[in-house]
Design an enzyme around this catalytic site. Sequence first.
Site, PDB file in Angstrom:
ATOM      1  CG  ASP A 171      -1.762  -1.257   1.323  1.00  0.00           C
ATOM      2  OD1 ASP A 171      -1.708  -2.088   0.407  1.00  0.00           O
ATOM      3  OD2 ASP A 171      -2.445  -1.418   2.326  1.00  0.00           O
ATOM      4  CD  GLU A 199      -0.806  -6.611   9.165  1.00  0.00           C
ATOM      5  OE1 GLU A 199      -1.107  -6.069   8.079  1.00  0.00           O
ATOM      6  OE2 GLU A 199      -1.313  -6.269  10.258  1.00  0.00           O
TER       7      GLU A 199
END
Length: 677
Positions: free
Chosen positions: A448, A649
Amino acid sequence: MHGVPTAAKPAEVNEVNVFADQGAWHAYALPKVGDTASYGGFSGPLYIAQEYPWWLSRTFSRIRLSEGGRPIDLAAARRPVLTALPGLLRQSYDVDGLRLTLELRFASARSALVRAYVENRGRGRRSLDVSWTGELLRPATEPMKGAPSLAATPRGVAVGFAKVREQWDYLTDGTERFEVAHADPVRTTVKGDAYETRTARPVTVPAHGRAALTWTETYTFTEAERRGEQRAVAGLLRSPERAVAAGDARWRGYVAGATRGVPADRRRLAVKSVETLVTNWRSAAGMLKHDGVTPSISYKWFTGGFWAWDTWKQAVGVSRFAPALARSQIRSMFDHQVTAASATRPQDAGMVPDAVFYNDPARGGGNWNERNSKPPLAAWAVWETYRRDGDRAFLREMYPKLAAYHAWWYANRDHDHDGLAEYGATVDPANDSAEQRRLAAAWESGMDNAPRFDAALGAAMVENRDRDGRLVGYSLDQESVDLNAYLVADKRYLARIAARLGDRKAARRYEEQAGKLAALVRERMYDPSTAFFYDSGLASGKPLTARGRGIEGAIPLWAGVASRPQAAAVRGRLVDPEEFATKVPFATVAKSSPYFRPTQYWRGPVWLDQAYFSLAGLREYGYRRDARTLADRLRSSASGLLGDRPIMENYDPSTGAPLNSTNFSWSAALLLAFDGR
């Protein structure tokens, strides 16, 4: 998996790790040793209000024993054992000459099966009164606060839910129901938000004998689900041993598959990876037509839906121990593949959306995302899943869908039709400005906020039109190295699938195309002066070196695209402590880059998917010792990975500190996949 919630609404990253199985939409934890008020029950459940997790109770079903009117206090138990095992949670208490053991498993996608065993360790018969108590942990604000309601039932107790359509917090249709059903006759009384269920008669336990009590805890979304599950529950309560045996056998298979060939010192990590993935498994519900795996039940925004490239990566890891679940999650995304008959985006025929959720936009699904797709790793996922069990029917089913998805990239993401694709954005109401389109294009990469997509560094958008001049989408004005390396791999996997299905002509065509694209990547995206691969400018055709080195430059090694000298040069960067061989190896942005930020999402933290691709790339070119050394360093330096902390993550490359979401699926999946190579 120990802890008890303090509020109905979890923190954005849930403070309590939970256990679920079979694709259930509710989950549990264990109390902590010393939290005696919660002894005798499992924390929660955590239930998913279509897309968001909420705690129903601190401990909804706490068992209580008494004898002759005298309570048997579990707080007096010496050294209670509260443990999570593969496939179940277990509690055990030794108190007053008795041993009470509780086991919670999931018997189906909607029902947990709980059994309490009471052992009499004395010489005399014991006659015990047994009850269960619990109370709602009600949300703090309306309209969520008024949603749950408690009621007695002939077999136990139930919670109904009013209809609430809070798009970003709480979604129910008024048909959801959580229900506890007991095998033995019981009577229940409800007072406000609390209840008590009692057995209709005392439970007799003979000397040195044992008695068992059985109940189910079921969470359903619709009346049809509820009716079907009631029939299943009746069978469970009659013959719980069959479900216990089946569940234990299934988990023995999971553990055997995940640990096969894995060194002894890494088997616990492999099993933790399996537990992470299975807890994140959600069964078909709402707009999700097949079972799939969410990124994390522990993070609010990752709970009620499936993402495309997460799914491709997760399937590769899941196929090691549950190929049928791997196939199902791939189908879960292709259920929503756009076709030419689409009323809203026929120009995107073949595209697989970025993210699909319980609710689509027509039902107020704000998390559903068709603004962009995700990197083309689906053919890899299909082939790797096929390799595990040889299901050729699955190849036949998926091949035309994979071919359509592959073709979409060239129809809608190759601005100048030179064979090199770009990340981009769809024609979508949300992509209503150049900045929103740039944001969607960055999302399409999956990386992103990586520096290479910064507007301040020159990233901009261009329109893509078909031969008739119709707008079909948007592209970044740069051809991305990872995307095109992925597309080379996609062509090669399509060639393998076509050959296995007997279509040798198509296989040759895909192989020829892969060779031509690989040559373009080598010629246009490698910079000899800095010894690395980069995105290239759409207009200039030259590597965009000024934006710094990112881990995407290692993808040509994973895809087998790099020449031997190029691979050797990239290997030099990957093993350099001042570049990518940080304390936790494979920072997403090189340490030498002026844009390196070790805790800012895709600007430095170590993501285990990119670590996997880098390690696999090193192996591909024969640098097996480097891969082994860096993999060992990653496992030992990422905080808690080899211990009992959740799989994260991502990780701080400089310190190893855990970052962002806990219990992250693709991290778990690719730890398994790398051990399984």
